[in-house]
Every structure is written in C-alpha cells, then in structure tokens.
Write a protein that holds these residues in place. Structure first.
Motif, short mmCIF file in Angstrom:
data_model
loop_
_atom_site.label_atom_id
_atom_site.label_comp_id
_atom_site.label_asym_id
_atom_site.label_seq_id
_atom_site.Cartn_x
_atom_site.Cartn_y
_atom_site.Cartn_z
N LEU A 25 65.82 34.00 58.59
CA LEU A 25 65.31 33.60 59.91
C LEU A 25 65.09 32.09 59.97
O LEU A 25 65.46 31.44 60.95
CB LEU A 25 64.00 34.33 60.21
N GLY A 54 67.65 29.87 61.99
CA GLY A 54 66.92 29.33 63.14
C GLY A 54 66.98 27.82 63.18
O GLY A 54 67.14 27.22 64.25
N LEU A 72 71.98 36.30 61.89
CA LEU A 72 70.66 36.79 62.29
C LEU A 72 70.76 38.24 62.76
O LEU A 72 69.90 39.06 62.45
CB LEU A 72 70.08 35.91 63.39
N THR A 131 68.77 25.64 66.20
CA THR A 131 68.01 24.63 66.94
C THR A 131 68.59 23.24 66.75
O THR A 131 68.69 22.47 67.71
CB THR A 131 66.54 24.65 66.49
#
Length: 321
Positions: A37, A41, A69, A45
């Motif tokens: 994660l 992540g 994911l 981003t």
C-alpha cells in the motif's frame, strides 16, 4: 456440505494449523500488505503530482501500481482475516468476486508488462519517432484496451467456472479462489470448455512473453551500440527494473499454471501463489525506484512535502504528457 451442486461456501487452504503460526502468518501478511500500500501509493501520488513524470513510461507505471494494489487487495485481506479468526470459509459470492477480480488484475498485468516493454523498445530503438508513436492518445487507447479486454476475459471465465456443477466437495487447495482449483471440484465434462478457454489464455500469455523477449533482445542490441557509458547506464536503469519485474512475475505464474500434475502439492501451491500474487505488488515499487533517479526524486519530494498535490495547477486531465 450438502449434496447440492452449488455449495453456499468454500473452504480455503490454511497456511498453518497452530494458533501461533496463524498469528505469525497474519503479522507477516499484514507487513507485506502495508508495504505494498505504501510503495504503490507513493508511486501513484508521485506520478500524478510531478509534471516531470507525465510521460508514457510513468503513465504505464501508474497503471501497473493500480494493478498491483488491486491484486494484493483481492487476496491478502481475506487470508489475513481467516488466519486472525481461525477460519477457512469464504462465501460462494465472495469466492466468485475474488476469482473475477484476480482474473482481471492478473491478466491486466501480463498485458501491461508487454506494453511497457514495447514502450522501452520504441524509446531506445526509435528515439526520434518516440513522441509520434507513443503520443498521449495512443497511450490512453492502449491502457483502455488492457482494462476493457481483461474485464471481458474475467466475465467469461467467471461465468463459465461458476455455472459448472460441483460435486467433489468444497475444499480448495489454495488460499484464495482461482479457476484451476475450482475446476478440480467439477463433476461434469462441461469443465473441458473452461479448460479450453484457459489453454487459449495461456497461449495469449505465452505470446506476450515471446513479444517481451524479442523486444528486449532488440533493446539490448541497441543499448550496447550506444557509444557513451552514461547513455548505456541511463538506458539500463529504465529497462532492468522492468525486466526484473517481468522475470519474477511471469516465471512463477507460468510454472504455477503449467507445472505437471504429479509435482502438485499444497505447500508448493501456496509458495507459488505467494510468489506471483503477493510478492510482486510489494517489491515492484522498490525495484522501480532503486535505479530510477527521477522517480526517487519525485518520491522524496512527496515525502518532504516539496510540492502540493492539492494545488489547482495540477489536474488529472493534464497528467501524463
């Protein structure tokens, strides 16, 4: 279980029988899941917020992180819950949903890795035509084709699999629902139809693998002709991480689905499943960021808050080229 050909639930293969080992498994999977994660992540981003990364290579990496994911979220949370609560069950609907989602993400990853190899081939072997060949419209169309075709693939396989009568019990020899394990429970010759579709899928996946190999042969031939060591290093830094991810994912997945029946065992099934469904989503972000200077800088800026993703100057519509 009743004699019904459509059980209300399935029994998944446990990782351990003792309570201490079950809790150890829960803790290990929790750590892997949180790492996946966090890593994916950060990539999502960083790519979305840093305009320097709005290129085809990072657009496809963005999609790969979404797939990773999805893959690990489809399998790991249920396995952790079963270990924590000392249970093996998964509902019929839950099993069908898990199989569908896993089929989507597994197939999408194979296709996307092939597309990423093509992107690197064009960038290194045809650099003057790269912007023309890999324009924003082409990249979006490729990504849409991956997601659309894999969704259709998953619908067909899930429908075929869960319309088969099952009379060989309800215990699966795997810690999540996948097509080969459910086919073992079938008591009808109709399962041969699904086996045929699976073989067709394997041939398509093998075609992607051959395409990957041919692409990288051409890439390495072109890289070795680059006169400067700096140029070679830059080319290798973008290709080797992708090649490592491809090798890990495809080798374990192919062996898991094509291994001879007499080599099959519960322990081997668990190990191979972890290697192609759990490990890649967790280690892919690390592999891609180790040798990629631009990505490392973008992630570092993100962690040190040197740019703000909520800035009105950054919009999804302008991302990726």
């Amino acid at each position: 279980m009743s004699n019904s050909t459509f059980p209300t639930e399935f029994l998944l293969l446990p990782f351990a029988d003792t309570r201490k080992l079950q809790l150890l498994h829960f803790g290990l999977f929790l750590g892997i899941y949180l790492a996946a994660l966090l890593g994916n992540g950060l990539i999502l981003t960083a790519v979305a917020c840093n305009h320097r990364l709005h290129t085809p290579m990072y657009f496809f990496l963005f999609n790969l992180s979404l797939i990773d994911l999805g893959t690990i979220t489809t399998t790991v949370p249920k396995a952790m819950a079963n270990s924590l609560w000392d249970t093996r069950t998964i509902s019929y609907a839950g099993c069908a949903t898990q199989l569908f989602m896993f089929a989507v993400f597994l197939t999408a990853e194979i296709y996307l890795l092939a597309i990423m190899a093509y992107d690197r081939y064009v960038a290194i072997c045809k650099p003057l035509h790269y912007r023309t060949i890999m324009d924003s419209r082409t990249c979006v169309n490729m990504a849409a084709a991956v997601w659309g075709s894999t969704f259709f693939y998953a619908v067909v396989h899930t429908a075929n699999t869960f319309t088969l009568p099952l009379c060989q019990g309800n215990a699966l020899d795997q810690f999540f629902c996948e097509i080969p394990q459910i086919l073992k429970l079938s008591c009808s010759d109709a399962y041969l139809r699904e086996v045929g579709l699976l073989m067709l899928s394997v041939l398509i996946a093998f075609g992607c693998f051959v395409f990957l190999v041919v692409s990288y042969v051409q890439i390495f031939r072109a890289v070795l002709r680059i006169p400067s060591e700096q140029g070679q290093h830059k080319a290798f830094s973008t290709c080797l991480p992708h090649l490592a991810v491809v090798s890990l994912f495809i080798s374990t997945a192919f062996f898991a689905y094509l291994k001879p029946p007499f080599t099959s065992s519960s322990s081997l099934n668990l190990l191979l499943a972890v290697l192609y469904s759990v490990v890649p989503p967790a280690v892919n972000p690390l592999i891609y960021s180790m040798r990629n200077k631009d990505l490392k800088e973008a992630v570092w800026k993100l962690l040190t808050k040197k740019y703000d993703c909520s800035s009105p100057s950054i919009s999804v519509s302008t991302c990726f080229m």
